[in-house]
Design an enzyme around this catalytic site. Structure first.
Site, PDB file in Angstrom:
ATOM      1  N   LYS A   1       6.334  -4.375  -0.255  1.00  0.00           N
ATOM      2  CA  LYS A   1       7.397  -5.386  -0.196  1.00  0.00           C
ATOM      3  C   LYS A   1       8.501  -4.956   0.745  1.00  0.00           C
ATOM      4  CE  LYS A   1       8.000  -4.281  -5.031  1.00  0.00           C
ATOM      5  NZ  LYS A   1       7.758  -4.715  -6.354  1.00  0.00           N
TER       6      LYS A   1
ATOM      7  N   LYS B   1      13.357   7.054   0.792  1.00  0.00           N
ATOM      8  CA  LYS B   1      14.146   5.844   0.557  1.00  0.00           C
ATOM      9  C   LYS B   1      15.596   6.020   0.989  1.00  0.00           C
ATOM     10  CE  LYS B   1      11.389   3.230  -2.704  1.00  0.00           C
ATOM     11  NZ  LYS B   1      11.293   2.510  -3.962  1.00  0.00           N
TER      12      LYS B   1
ATOM     13  N   LYS C   1       0.270   0.992   3.943  1.00  0.00           N
ATOM     14  CA  LYS C   1       0.015   0.227   2.718  1.00  0.00           C
ATOM     15  C   LYS C   1       0.808  -1.086   2.731  1.00  0.00           C
ATOM     16  CE  LYS C   1       3.452   1.299  -0.695  1.00  0.00           C
ATOM     17  NZ  LYS C   1       3.627   0.547  -1.902  1.00  0.00           N
TER      18      LYS C   1
HETATM   19  P1  ATP Z   1       7.962  -0.555  -2.402  1.00  0.00           P
HETATM   20  O1  ATP Z   1       7.123  -0.452  -1.159  1.00  0.00           O
HETATM   21  O2  ATP Z   1       9.313  -1.177  -2.191  1.00  0.00           O
HETATM   22  O3  ATP Z   1       7.989   0.718  -3.219  1.00  0.00           O
HETATM   23  P2  ATP Z   1       5.754  -1.612  -3.786  1.00  0.00           P
HETATM   24  O4  ATP Z   1       5.107  -2.728  -3.062  1.00  0.00           O
HETATM   25  O5  ATP Z   1       5.170  -0.227  -3.685  1.00  0.00           O
HETATM   26  O6  ATP Z   1       7.239  -1.628  -3.306  1.00  0.00           O
HETATM   27  P3  ATP Z   1       6.227  -1.098  -6.597  1.00  0.00           P
HETATM   28  O7  ATP Z   1       6.943  -1.939  -7.592  1.00  0.00           O
HETATM   29  O8  ATP Z   1       6.842   0.192  -6.150  1.00  0.00           O
HETATM   30  O9  ATP Z   1       5.909  -2.017  -5.323  1.00  0.00           O
HETATM   31  O10 ATP Z   1       4.769  -0.782  -7.116  1.00  0.00           O
HETATM   32  C1  ATP Z   1       4.148  -1.421  -8.213  1.00  0.00           C
HETATM   33  C2  ATP Z   1       2.719  -0.917  -8.329  1.00  0.00           C
HETATM   34  O11 ATP Z   1       1.925  -1.423  -7.238  1.00  0.00           O
HETATM   35  C3  ATP Z   1       2.583   0.620  -8.279  1.00  0.00           C
HETATM   36  O12 ATP Z   1       1.669   1.041  -9.272  1.00  0.00           O
HETATM   37  C4  ATP Z   1       2.027   0.885  -6.901  1.00  0.00           C
HETATM   38  O13 ATP Z   1       1.258   2.091  -6.854  1.00  0.00           O
HETATM   39  C5  ATP Z   1       1.174  -0.360  -6.650  1.00  0.00           C
HETATM   40  N1  ATP Z   1       1.028  -0.650  -5.224  1.00  0.00           N
HETATM   41  C6  ATP Z   1       2.035  -0.965  -4.373  1.00  0.00           C
HETATM   42  N2  ATP Z   1       1.560  -1.225  -3.142  1.00  0.00           N
HETATM   43  C7  ATP Z   1       0.204  -1.067  -3.200  1.00  0.00           C
HETATM   44  C8  ATP Z   1      -0.857  -1.210  -2.246  1.00  0.00           C
HETATM   45  N3  ATP Z   1      -0.622  -1.566  -0.985  1.00  0.00           N
HETATM   46  N4  ATP Z   1      -2.130  -1.000  -2.656  1.00  0.00           N
HETATM   47  C9  ATP Z   1      -2.371  -0.637  -3.935  1.00  0.00           C
HETATM   48  N5  ATP Z   1      -1.432  -0.485  -4.878  1.00  0.00           N
HETATM   49  C10 ATP Z   1      -0.149  -0.689  -4.536  1.00  0.00           C
HETATM   50 MG    MG Z   2       6.353   1.590  -4.447  1.00  0.00          MG
END
Ligand code: ATP
Ligand code: MG
Length: 332
Positions: A198, A112, A195
């Site tokens: 966001k 990050k 994956k």
């Molecule tokens: P960032 O990529 O900015 O870290 P994020 O989309 O991973 O954002 P978080 O708030 O970090 O969002 O994650 C919230 C939950 O969603 C966590 O438990 C994470 O493991 C799960 N998660 C995030 N993206 C995925 C994905 N593509 N598939 C399955 N689980 C996910």
């Molecule tokens: Mg994340």
């Protein structure tokens, strides 16, 4: 009942399909067997660039989405991290027993901070894993359902708990990661080996639950598929098709094998149309429920106030024991 705890950051307006299918949907299921603590880590959200007005709005939106997908405030403790000052207080004590080298080894900081530029990254991004350890250790948690990306932070949490206990006396419960392999991992529609996230560069491959389903249908129609025309589940050879199958299966409850059988002799277009359809059926009532919760801010505040009271009762007990063990004089 054993206790679980998990959080989702208020860093976007809507949960995406990965957040829901990979994480929050399991939270709903875990409420039955666990004493569940679910929270919105707004303090963690300050570790990346943020806008104060947007942060407050997103925190509300996140709570509304949790309620709308079925997290039940009668059974689960739902709260906002900054409402529990004991978490920040515990973070200080934990940061004083964390090695600088140990913290430097956390790979999420490397990833990050590289994105933000190492000089622009705040110290908070560096100490984030210690705040996360406090999130967990304040509540005497047995299990922490997390994605693979959080495994290293959870290992640090366990190390800190064990270190504290052996130096000062046993106070902190050592938690276990709850990494369930059948939790769906959802991939970016445009780049189906990365994956869904966001923080991806474009949002073309991102399906947000609160978006207009017509917009999502368009994104699904232009999802990258694979060479050939056969519909089968094969993550290595057919990542795009497999991702759509996973999404449709998870939302419809129809097994992947049954879907594959249904699509025999059909084309990618059919798979996309049906996946968009199933998504629309899921998000349409969900969006309605989110709007209902948002239209009653007093009720949302009441849910959060009850959650905070319950969470603080637990965290303040932990903190009092920790303060006592490290030799802080009790206030008179
Ligand atoms: P960032 O990529 O900015 O870290 P994020 O989309 O991973 O954002 P978080 O708030 O970090 O969002 O994650 C919230 C939950 O969603 C966590 O438990 C994470 O493991 C799960 N998660 C995030 N993206 C995925 C994905 N593509 N598939 C399955 N689980 C996910
Ligand atoms: Mg994340």
């Amino acid at each position: 009942r054993p206790r679980v705890l998990s959080g989702i950051q208020p860093t976007s307006d809507s949960f995406h399909l990965g957040n829901y299918l990979g994480a929050v949907r399991q939270w709903v299921a875990l409420q039955d067997d666990f004493d569940a603590f679910y929270f919105i880590p707004d303090m963690h959200a300050l570790t990346v660039p943020f806008d104060p007005k947007v942060l407050a709005e997103r925190t509300r939106l996140s709570v509304a989405q949790l309620l709308a997908v079925g997290v039940d405030p009668e059974r689960s403790t739902i709260y906002v991290q900054s409402h529990i000052p004991e978490i920040a207080q515990l973070t200080w004590v934990l940061s004083c027993i964390t090695g600088f080298g140990e913290a430097s080894r956390m790979t999420q900081f490397k990833d990050k901070s590289a994105k933000q530029g190492v000089d622009a990254a705040g110290v908070g991004l560096f100490t984030y894993p210690i705040l996360m350890a406090a999130d967990i250790l304040a509540f005497g948690v047995d299990r922490v359902p997390v994605g693979e990306d959080q495994r290293q932070h959870l290992e640090l949490t366990r190390d800190l708990a064990q270190r504290f206990n052996s130096r000062f006396g046993t106070v902190l419960k050592v938690p276990q990661a709850h990494i369930v392999s059948e939790f769906a991992k959802i991939y970016d529609l445009q780049n189906p080996t990365a994956k869904m996230s966001k923080s991806a560069e474009t949002d073309k491959g991102l399906i947000n639950l609160l978006d207009d389903p017509k917009r999502s249908a368009k994104k699904i129609r232009s999802a990258v598929t694979d060479t050939g025309s056969e519909i089968r589940f094969d993550v290595a050879e057919k990542p795009g098709v497999s991702n759509l199958l996973t999404i449709q299966s998870a939302l419809s409850g129809v097994g992947v094998d049954d879907l594959v059988a249904k699509y025999e002799g059909k084309g990618y277009g059919d798979l996309k149309v049906d996946t968009a359809e199933v998504l629309a059926e899921f998000v349409t009532p969900l969006r309605g429920r989110v709007d209902e919760y948002l239209s009653d801010p007093a009720e949302l505040d009441a849910v959060l106030a009850r959650g905070a009271a319950r969470a603080r009762a637990v965290a303040s007990e932990t903190l009092a024991s920790v303060y006592d063990k490290v030799g802080f004089l009790a206030p008179g």
